[in-house]
Structures are given as C-alpha cells and as structure tokens.
Design a protein around this motif. Structure first.
Motif, PDB file in Angstrom:
ATOM      1  N   PRO A  84       0.803  -1.225   0.000  1.00 41.23           N
ATOM      2  CA  PRO A  84       0.000   0.000   0.000  1.00 41.23           C
ATOM      3  C   PRO A  84       0.837   1.277   0.000  1.00 41.23           C
ATOM      4  N   LYS A  85       2.048   1.216   0.531  1.00 37.50           N
ATOM      5  CA  LYS A  85       2.897   2.402   0.592  1.00 37.50           C
ATOM      6  C   LYS A  85       3.411   2.825  -0.779  1.00 37.50           C
ATOM      7  N   THR A  86       3.375   1.906  -1.742  1.00 40.91           N
ATOM      8  CA  THR A  86       3.894   2.201  -3.072  1.00 40.91           C
ATOM      9  C   THR A  86       2.942   3.102  -3.854  1.00 40.91           C
ATOM     10  N   ARG A  87       1.656   2.936  -3.605  1.00 41.12           N
ATOM     11  CA  ARG A  87       0.658   3.704  -4.353  1.00 41.12           C
ATOM     12  C   ARG A  87       0.634   5.145  -3.867  1.00 41.12           C
ATOM     13  N   VAL A  88       0.691   6.060  -4.822  1.00 38.32           N
ATOM     14  CA  VAL A  88       0.624   7.480  -4.481  1.00 38.32           C
ATOM     15  C   VAL A  88      -0.785   7.791  -3.983  1.00 38.32           C
ATOM     16  N   PRO A  89      -0.924   8.364  -2.795  1.00 38.37           N
ATOM     17  CA  PRO A  89      -2.272   8.631  -2.268  1.00 38.37           C
ATOM     18  C   PRO A  89      -3.069   9.540  -3.200  1.00 38.37           C
ATOM     19  N   ALA A  90      -4.325   9.205  -3.409  1.00 37.40           N
ATOM     20  CA  ALA A  90      -5.197  10.043  -4.223  1.00 37.40           C
ATOM     21  C   ALA A  90      -5.550  11.304  -3.449  1.00 37.40           C
ATOM     22  N   VAL A  91      -5.837  12.366  -4.178  1.00 32.72           N
ATOM     23  CA  VAL A  91      -6.222  13.628  -3.553  1.00 32.72           C
ATOM     24  C   VAL A  91      -7.734  13.639  -3.385  1.00 32.72           C
ATOM     25  N   GLN A  92      -8.188  13.791  -2.154  1.00 28.34           N
ATOM     26  CA  GLN A  92      -9.619  13.811  -1.850  1.00 28.34           C
ATOM     27  C   GLN A  92     -10.057  15.263  -1.652  1.00 28.34           C
ATOM     28  N   ILE A  93     -10.888  15.749  -2.581  1.00 26.60           N
ATOM     29  CA  ILE A  93     -11.414  17.109  -2.490  1.00 26.60           C
ATOM     30  C   ILE A  93     -12.837  17.028  -1.957  1.00 26.60           C
ATOM     31  N   VAL A  94     -13.084  17.683  -0.839  1.00 26.26           N
ATOM     32  CA  VAL A  94     -14.424  17.672  -0.248  1.00 26.26           C
ATOM     33  C   VAL A  94     -15.182  18.918  -0.676  1.00 26.26           C
ATOM     34  N   GLY A  95     -16.499  18.861  -0.566  1.00 23.18           N
ATOM     35  CA  GLY A  95     -17.331  19.985  -0.946  1.00 23.18           C
ATOM     36  C   GLY A  95     -17.033  21.216  -0.113  1.00 23.18           C
ATOM     37  N   SER A 118     -22.921  44.338  -2.474  1.00 22.10           N
ATOM     38  CA  SER A 118     -22.954  44.229  -3.933  1.00 22.10           C
ATOM     39  C   SER A 118     -24.147  43.396  -4.385  1.00 22.10           C
ATOM     40  N   PHE A 119     -24.691  43.764  -5.540  1.00 26.40           N
ATOM     41  CA  PHE A 119     -25.771  42.990  -6.137  1.00 26.40           C
ATOM     42  C   PHE A 119     -25.168  41.903  -7.046  1.00 26.40           C
ATOM     43  N   GLY A 120     -25.945  40.866  -7.279  1.00 28.54           N
ATOM     44  CA  GLY A 120     -25.520  39.811  -8.184  1.00 28.54           C
ATOM     45  C   GLY A 120     -24.619  38.782  -7.526  1.00 28.54           C
ATOM     46  N   LEU A 121     -24.057  37.938  -8.358  1.00 25.25           N
ATOM     47  CA  LEU A 121     -23.174  36.871  -7.881  1.00 25.25           C
ATOM     48  C   LEU A 121     -21.761  37.400  -7.677  1.00 25.25           C
ATOM     49  N   PRO A 122     -20.993  36.771  -6.804  1.00 24.24           N
ATOM     50  CA  PRO A 122     -19.570  37.129  -6.703  1.00 24.24           C
ATOM     51  C   PRO A 122     -18.868  36.764  -8.012  1.00 24.24           C
ATOM     52  N   PRO A 123     -17.702  37.340  -8.266  1.00 18.18           N
ATOM     53  CA  PRO A 123     -17.040  37.131  -9.564  1.00 18.18           C
ATOM     54  C   PRO A 123     -16.543  35.714  -9.818  1.00 18.18           C
ATOM     55  N   THR A 124     -16.323  34.925  -8.759  1.00 17.68           N
ATOM     56  CA  THR A 124     -15.860  33.540  -8.925  1.00 17.68           C
ATOM     57  C   THR A 124     -16.594  32.661  -7.913  1.00 17.68           C
ATOM     58  N   PRO A 125     -16.521  31.358  -8.071  1.00 13.61           N
ATOM     59  CA  PRO A 125     -16.999  30.472  -7.006  1.00 13.61           C
ATOM     60  C   PRO A 125     -16.217  30.730  -5.724  1.00 13.61           C
ATOM     61  N   ILE A 126     -16.739  30.259  -4.606  1.00 12.91           N
ATOM     62  CA  ILE A 126     -16.062  30.473  -3.316  1.00 12.91           C
ATOM     63  C   ILE A 126     -15.583  29.159  -2.705  1.00 12.91           C
ATOM     64  N   GLY A 127     -15.605  28.096  -3.480  1.00 11.83           N
ATOM     65  CA  GLY A 127     -15.146  26.797  -3.009  1.00 11.83           C
ATOM     66  C   GLY A 127     -15.500  25.721  -4.019  1.00 11.83           C
ATOM     67  N   SER A 128     -15.177  24.484  -3.681  1.00 10.64           N
ATOM     68  CA  SER A 128     -15.432  23.350  -4.577  1.00 10.64           C
ATOM     69  C   SER A 128     -16.865  22.847  -4.416  1.00 10.64           C
ATOM     70  N   PRO A 129     -17.652  22.851  -5.483  1.00 11.09           N
ATOM     71  CA  PRO A 129     -19.024  22.346  -5.381  1.00 11.09           C
ATOM     72  C   PRO A 129     -19.077  20.832  -5.523  1.00 11.09           C
ATOM     73  N   SER A 130     -20.100  20.238  -4.973  1.00 10.96           N
ATOM     74  CA  SER A 130     -20.331  18.801  -5.114  1.00 10.96           C
ATOM     75  C   SER A 130     -21.320  18.546  -6.250  1.00 10.96           C
TER      76      SER A 130
END
Length: 406
Positions: A145-156, A345-357
């Motif tokens: 198991p140590k040989t496998r590069v750990p996958a990156v887990q991105i949470v919402g 400010s009115f409207g949406l912010p110019p970019t997302p504010i995090g990772s969506p699920s």
C-alpha cells in the motif's frame, strides 16, 4: 510405295498437320508451367503453416508457462512512476511495467504474480516503482500500500488555499496537491510546495492549465489568486508525482472538467437563464450555505433574489475573502466594500467560493421552485428554515437565537 523424297505428298495435307503439332507442344508447355506454379504455391503455403504452427506452439508454451523468459535480479535501480488505469488486468499491468523499464519481460511479472493473489486487487492510480526489478520484487512492491501514491480527496466547499481555524489549519487544494506531488530519490523526499503550485495557477495561461472553454472568459477576468476557485469540484483525483506544477494542476483541472460535464456543466445549464460559469458560482454558494437536504431550496432563494434584483446577503461570500470558515459575520465584516461582499454588492460574486459537489451542481441547475426569499439555520444539525416574507424570516431568526442555534 515409299515416298521418301515427297513426290506423292499432298502439300495441303502436310500444311494442315503442322499447326496441330504446334498446338500440342504449346499445351504441353503450358501444363508444365502450371504444374511448376502449383508446386511453388504449395511450398509457400507449407512455409507459412510451418511458421504459424511454430508461433502457435510458442504461444502455447507461453500460456502453459513453459520455456524461459527474461528477468532482472534484485530490487531495482532508479525511480519510475507507473500508472494503473481503471480496468487493467494483470497482463496489462505487466505490459505497463515492461514499457516503463521496471521489469525485463511481462512474463517475469505474470509468473511471479501466480503466488500472490493480491495482484488481482491492485487499484487504479500511480505507483512509485524502480527500474530493473525482478518480477518477484515488482509484485511485492505493487501490492504494498505504501507504493501507491495517495489520491487527492477534495471535499465539498474546500478552498484553493488554507483556512486557519484557531490554532489549526484546514488544508486547501494547493496544500493537498503539494502532499501528493512528493517523490523519493536516493532516500531524499522532494515535493512541490503549495506556493509553487499557487504561483503556477496564478501566472500560467488558463488554456495551458486546461481551463474549459466555457469558463475561460470569466477566469481571465478574475483576480489571479481567485481565478481557479471552484473549477476543481468535489471528488477523488489521481495525481502523478514528480511532474511540474503546471502539469499537476492541468491534470486535475482536466479531470474535474470531465466530472463537471458529466454532472451538467455546461450542457445542462441551457434552460437556467444563466451561463455555465454562473451556475458553477451558484453551486459553490449552495454548498457553503446549506446542508444537502436544503440545497435545492437555497438554490431557489438565489434565483429569486437575483431576479428581483436583491442582494444575496450571504455570510459565506464575506468570509471567503477573510479566509475564515463558514461562520456568521460581524457588522464590520459586512461593511467592507468588495465584489464578494453580497451584503453590499448585487448579483453573484465574480468567482466560485469553493469546490461544489455533484448535489450542489444539480440544485443550481434545477432549484426547488416557489417564491421563498429568506432562510436561516434553525436546527442544530444545520437544517434551515425558509420564508417568503421578511416578517416570517425574522420570526425564524429570533427563534433560532433563543434556542442557541447560533
């Protein structure tokens, strides 16, 4: 009476006999030539069959595990990164190892694998191997198991950069990618730093980073430190260590774009009235503002407020710039002038504010419906109470405070 000198020979009869003789000679010659061709053809067929039978016999020996094969001795030399893809069987893994110089022959690995059933459970991902390993050593290393590069887990809801929570740090995407970038050579560990990855993300042409076409214009308009936010959605990512920061980011952005496409961005956004990137921004707000069961209702509030138009008034957008977790804001925070301050400010912010699920994206594409305009967290598990009027909302808010929800 003989006619040796031809005195009584009919010239016409003799002339008729000569062509018949010539025809017979020609037919005989043709028959001989045809026979020679048949003989040559059969010789060719016999040679082909012989070679084919020899190849088939060799293949038979291979399948039966009979015969010799090349194999290295020892545990290997230089580092080698190999990738196992989804669906790869043992023979395909063996071929990949051979192509990367890990083993001397695919057979060396397949033969050694017969004594270790764990080989059939090797998971997709990247593996840190060595060149010139014996088949036995390669098997032992692949199942470790140590040989496998750990996958990156991105949470919402995860941000690109770290967030400080008291004396603790919640790692952002750049830090997680940094952890996955590490390789070892001659006992020394080498990793890309979060700052190196951040610099590449901010300074490299978005096209070179794999940003999908539907997001390019917005990404180019955004401030560099925020421009990739939200483009790496929630999920698991296999990252190849040892590559450049640009290659690392690109691999994750491209993988995420494929995930986003499967979940409806951009094609599923056509009937929303918003551009695909705007839907992505809304999905990130939904992710931050509610628990999953309330996603579609919060999405509806966003749609309704944007239609009014009415300020969104989300604490999550204010806290995004402050680098704080999702908590309530102060009067001073809400007074700051910023395109991310949706109290001003009115409207949406110019970019997302995090990772969506996936669930937040689905809610942003298809909101609940109805004319709800307000919500507030009113239960300890994060459940929100929704209201159509400000008076209803105010009553929900006061009740939540009395019960100590916030």
């Amino acid at each position: 009476m003989s006619d040796d000198i031809g005195l009584f020979t009919d010239p016409d009869v003799e002339e008729r006999r000569r062509p018949v003789k010539r025809d017979r000679e020609r037919d005989t010659a043709r028959a001989k030539a045809k026979k020679r061709k048949k003989t040559i053809l059969w010789l060719v067929v016999a040679l082909v069959l012989s070679a084919g039978m020899g190849g088939a016999y060799w293949g038979y020996l291979e399948l039966r595990g009979i015969g010799s094969y090349d194999d290295y001795a020892g545990s290997g030399e230089a580092d080698a990164i190999v990738e196992v893809q989804d669906g790869d069987v043992v023979s395909k893994i063996a071929s990949t190892l051979y192509d990367n110089g890990v083993i001397a022959s695919a057979r060396a690995f397949t033969e050694a694998s017969k004594t270790d059933g764990r080989v059939t459970s090797i998971q997709p991902g990247f593996y840190l191997m060595k060149t010139k390993m014996s088949g036995q050593q390669a098997v032992a290393r692949m199942v470790d198991p140590k040989t496998r590069v750990p996958a990156v887990q991105i949470v919402g809801g995860l941000k690109l950069t770290d967030i400080k929570v008291g004396d603790k740090t919640v790692k952002g995407i750049y830090s997680l990618l940094s952890d996955a970038s590490c390789t070892e050579k001659d006992g020394a560990k080498k990793c890309l730093t979060p700052d190196e990855i951040k610099a590449a993300a901010e300074q490299t042409d978005p096209v070179a980073l794999g940003v999908p076409e539907w997001a390019l214009a917005d990404v180019k308009r955004a401030e560099p430190q925020y421009r990739l936010e939200g483009l790496i959605m929630r999920g698991v990512y296999q990252v190849k260590p040892g590559v450049s920061a640009v290659e690392l980011i690109r691999s994750v952005i491209v993988s995420s774009a494929t995930k986003l496409q499967g979940f409806g961005i951009p094609n599923g956004t056509m009937n929303t009235g918003f551009r695909p990137y705007e839907v992505l921004v809304m999905a990130s707000l939904v992710e931050k503002e509610a628990i999953e069961k309330d996603f579609s209702k919060v999405s509806q509030v966003i749609y309704n407020r944007l239609k009014e138009p009415m300020q969104l008034q989300f604490d999550s957008t204010v806290n995004y710039l402050l680098g704080q977790p999702h908590i309530r804001t102060s009067d001073a925070d809400r007074a700051r002038q910023s395109p991310y301050n949706t109290y001003r400010s009115f409207g949406l912010p110019p970019t997302p504010i995090g990772s969506p699920s996936q669930q937040a994206i689905a809610a942003a594409i298809k909101p609940e419906g109805g004319d709800i305009m307000y919500f507030v967290k009113c239960q300890a598990d994060g459940t929100s109470c929704f209201a159509k009027t400000f008076d209803e909302h105010n009553a929900n808010d006061q009740k939540a405070q009395r019960e100590g929800i916030y």
